[in-house]
Design a protein around this motif. Structure first.
Motif, PDB file in Angstrom:
ATOM      1  N   GLY A 140     -14.220   1.129   8.440  1.00 10.60           N
ATOM      2  CA  GLY A 140     -14.759   1.943   7.361  1.00 10.60           C
ATOM      3  C   GLY A 140     -14.263   1.491   5.999  1.00 10.60           C
ATOM      4  N   ASN A 141     -14.988   1.874   4.965  1.00 12.38           N
ATOM      5  CA  ASN A 141     -14.663   1.411   3.620  1.00 12.38           C
ATOM      6  C   ASN A 141     -13.324   1.932   3.115  1.00 12.38           C
ATOM      7  N   THR A 142     -13.042   3.194   3.371  1.00 16.53           N
ATOM      8  CA  THR A 142     -11.794   3.784   2.879  1.00 16.53           C
ATOM      9  C   THR A 142     -10.581   3.115   3.494  1.00 16.53           C
ATOM     10  N   ASN A 143     -10.596   2.950   4.816  1.00 19.91           N
ATOM     11  CA  ASN A 143      -9.454   2.343   5.494  1.00 19.91           C
ATOM     12  C   ASN A 143      -9.331   0.850   5.170  1.00 19.91           C
ATOM     13  N   PHE A 144     -10.466   0.185   4.985  1.00 20.90           N
ATOM     14  CA  PHE A 144     -10.395  -1.217   4.586  1.00 20.90           C
ATOM     15  C   PHE A 144      -9.725  -1.335   3.220  1.00 20.90           C
ATOM     16  N   ALA A 145     -10.063  -0.433   2.305  1.00 25.10           N
ATOM     17  CA  ALA A 145      -9.444  -0.460   0.979  1.00 25.10           C
ATOM     18  C   ALA A 145      -7.937  -0.230   1.068  1.00 25.10           C
ATOM     19  N   ILE A 146      -7.515   0.626   1.995  1.00 23.89           N
ATOM     20  CA  ILE A 146      -6.083   0.880   2.173  1.00 23.89           C
ATOM     21  C   ILE A 146      -5.372  -0.383   2.625  1.00 23.89           C
ATOM     22  N   THR A 147      -5.921  -1.058   3.638  1.00 27.56           N
ATOM     23  CA  THR A 147      -5.261  -2.274   4.137  1.00 27.56           C
ATOM     24  C   THR A 147      -5.327  -3.388   3.111  1.00 27.56           C
ATOM     25  N   ILE A 176       1.469 -16.627  15.501  1.00 28.03           N
ATOM     26  CA  ILE A 176       0.438 -15.628  15.212  1.00 28.03           C
ATOM     27  C   ILE A 176       1.021 -14.262  15.543  1.00 28.03           C
ATOM     28  N   SER A 177       0.886 -13.333  14.625  1.00 35.01           N
ATOM     29  CA  SER A 177       1.309 -11.961  14.878  1.00 35.01           C
ATOM     30  C   SER A 177       0.227 -11.016  14.381  1.00 35.01           C
ATOM     31  N   LEU A 178       0.254  -9.785  14.891  1.00 32.51           N
ATOM     32  CA  LEU A 178      -0.803  -8.831  14.580  1.00 32.51           C
ATOM     33  C   LEU A 178      -0.224  -7.472  14.234  1.00 32.51           C
ATOM     34  N   GLU A 179      -0.974  -6.724  13.397  1.00 31.64           N
ATOM     35  CA  GLU A 179      -0.756  -5.291  13.251  1.00 31.64           C
ATOM     36  C   GLU A 179      -1.888  -4.584  13.973  1.00 31.64           C
ATOM     37  N   ALA A 180      -1.525  -3.718  14.908  1.00 34.19           N
ATOM     38  CA  ALA A 180      -2.501  -2.959  15.684  1.00 34.19           C
ATOM     39  C   ALA A 180      -2.519  -1.536  15.146  1.00 34.19           C
ATOM     40  N   ILE A 181      -3.592  -1.173  14.455  1.00 34.60           N
ATOM     41  CA  ILE A 181      -3.643   0.105  13.757  1.00 34.60           C
ATOM     42  C   ILE A 181      -4.394   1.143  14.585  1.00 34.60           C
ATOM     43  N   PHE A 204       4.168 -11.523  18.125  1.00 37.02           N
ATOM     44  CA  PHE A 204       4.377 -10.092  18.358  1.00 37.02           C
ATOM     45  C   PHE A 204       3.239  -9.270  17.771  1.00 37.02           C
ATOM     46  N   VAL A 205       3.188  -8.022  18.218  1.00 40.34           N
ATOM     47  CA  VAL A 205       2.226  -7.042  17.737  1.00 40.34           C
ATOM     48  C   VAL A 205       3.013  -5.845  17.220  1.00 40.34           C
ATOM     49  N   VAL A 206       2.732  -5.423  16.001  1.00 36.65           N
ATOM     50  CA  VAL A 206       3.352  -4.224  15.447  1.00 36.65           C
ATOM     51  C   VAL A 206       2.361  -3.075  15.559  1.00 36.65           C
ATOM     52  N   GLN A 207       2.730  -2.051  16.305  1.00 38.07           N
ATOM     53  CA  GLN A 207       1.892  -0.861  16.387  1.00 38.07           C
ATOM     54  C   GLN A 207       2.026  -0.051  15.104  1.00 38.07           C
ATOM     55  N   VAL A 208       0.897   0.286  14.501  1.00 37.96           N
ATOM     56  CA  VAL A 208       0.881   1.111  13.296  1.00 37.96           C
ATOM     57  C   VAL A 208       0.039   2.337  13.618  1.00 37.96           C
ATOM     58  N   SER A 209       0.624   3.510  13.489  1.00 38.40           N
ATOM     59  CA  SER A 209      -0.041   4.714  13.995  1.00 38.40           C
ATOM     60  C   SER A 209      -1.329   5.048  13.256  1.00 38.40           C
ATOM     61  N   ASN A 210      -1.381   4.739  11.962  1.00 40.27           N
ATOM     62  CA  ASN A 210      -2.590   5.023  11.190  1.00 40.27           C
ATOM     63  C   ASN A 210      -2.640   4.093   9.980  1.00 40.27           C
ATOM     64  N   PHE A 211      -3.764   4.116   9.282  1.00 42.21           N
ATOM     65  CA  PHE A 211      -3.943   3.196   8.156  1.00 42.21           C
ATOM     66  C   PHE A 211      -2.977   3.495   7.013  1.00 42.21           C
ATOM     67  N   GLN A 212      -2.602   4.756   6.856  1.00 46.73           N
ATOM     68  CA  GLN A 212      -1.676   5.104   5.787  1.00 46.73           C
ATOM     69  C   GLN A 212      -0.296   4.473   6.005  1.00 46.73           C
TER      70      GLN A 212
END
Length: 272
Positions: free
Chosen positions: A41-48, A163-168, A212-220
């Motif tokens: 979504g646009n809002t969450n993309f803007a946050i990241t 390669i590493s990832l954030e999993a939101i 590694f993968v970092v779990q991120v609970s939400n976009f904020q």
């Protein structure tokens, strides 16, 4: 370990063993790709997007090493936000502004294209640097798990160190395990236990040594995660400290100094 890693380890080990300086300039490539798919979504993309722009301010602009950055996004297609550029004190704000101006491209989750595109961008800008690390931010499963694993392996074979990832978001165990596989392959060339799934950003490992993968609970919460990631990468790759060697930190350098040149020769002969 790919050939670039063998050769870098060998050269560095010999330099350390014989007292040579580690202050020679190195080019550190940092490739970032943001998920711009429909689920974001646009809002969450803007946050990241804005959080990444802020985090880029931590990239060193002085010292013996130079940092080359590329920023992309992926949906059904892949778009380049910032083409590979050496970060300087004069252009860092312009780079951040380019990131903040990005418009989401939407569609599916073409993580395969994201990895392949980052490799192509750096290869097309004079080749991969002395150290190359990719960071993927996403909220879900890629369009093709097998495709992205093949892309991660191709990136490793091309000379990418990690390669590493954030999993939101609230992702299930299967999706997280698939992301771990991508990180593991992109950093080691194989699926192994070296790839880790982290529940927070307090203890981020060296991205050169461990996928590694970092779990991120939400976009904020993404801003804290990406800030911690970029800060740790800057520290681990030397930053402005000429005494830090931007190579796999887990290698026992003196031991490698005795044997790494021979290993590199055998690797090269086998490849021929």
């Amino acid at each position: 370990m790919n050939l670039k890693k063998y050769m870098n380890a060998a050269i560095t080990a010999v330099a350390v063993a014989f007292g040579a300086t580690a202050a020679n300039a190195a080019t550190i490539d940092l490739g970032f790709s943001l998920d711009g798919s429909g689920s974001v979504g646009n809002t969450n993309f803007a946050i990241t997007r804005d959080a990444l722009a802020d985090a880029l301010a931590q990239i060193p602009t002085s010292g013996p090493n130079q940092y080359r950055v590329a920023v992309t996004q992926f949906g059904s297609n892949v778009g380049t936000i910032v083409a590979p550029v050496i970060v300087t004190a004069a252009n860092i704000m312009s780079i951040q502004d380019q990131v903040r101006a990005a418009v989401r491209i939407t569609g599916g989750t073409n993580t395969t294209g994201a990895i392949n595109n980052l490799v192509s961008l750096f290869e097309g800008d004079g080749g991969l640097g002395d150290t190359t690390l990719f960071n993927i931010t996403t909220d879900g499963q890629p369009n093709s798990q097998s495709g992205v694993e093949a892309a991660a392996l191709a990136a490793f074979n091309a000379g990418v160190e990690g390669i590493s990832l954030e999993a939101i978001g609230n992702l299930n165990a299967g999706t997280l395990e698939n992301m771990r596989r991508i990180a593991s392959i992109g950093t080691t060339g194989v699926i192994s236990d070296i790839g880790a799934i982290l529940t927070d950003s307090d203890n981020i490992p060296n991205a050169i040594d461990q996928g590694f993968v970092v779990q991120v609970s939400n976009f904020q919460d993404y801003e804290a995660a990406i800030s911690a990631k970029v800060g740790r990468v800057a520290d681990d790759t030397g930053g402005g400290d000429p005494n830090v060697v931007p190579l796999p930190a887990g290698l026992p350098l003196l031991l490698v100094g005795v044997g790494a040149l021979g290993v590199a020769r055998r690797f090269k002969a086998k490849a021929a």
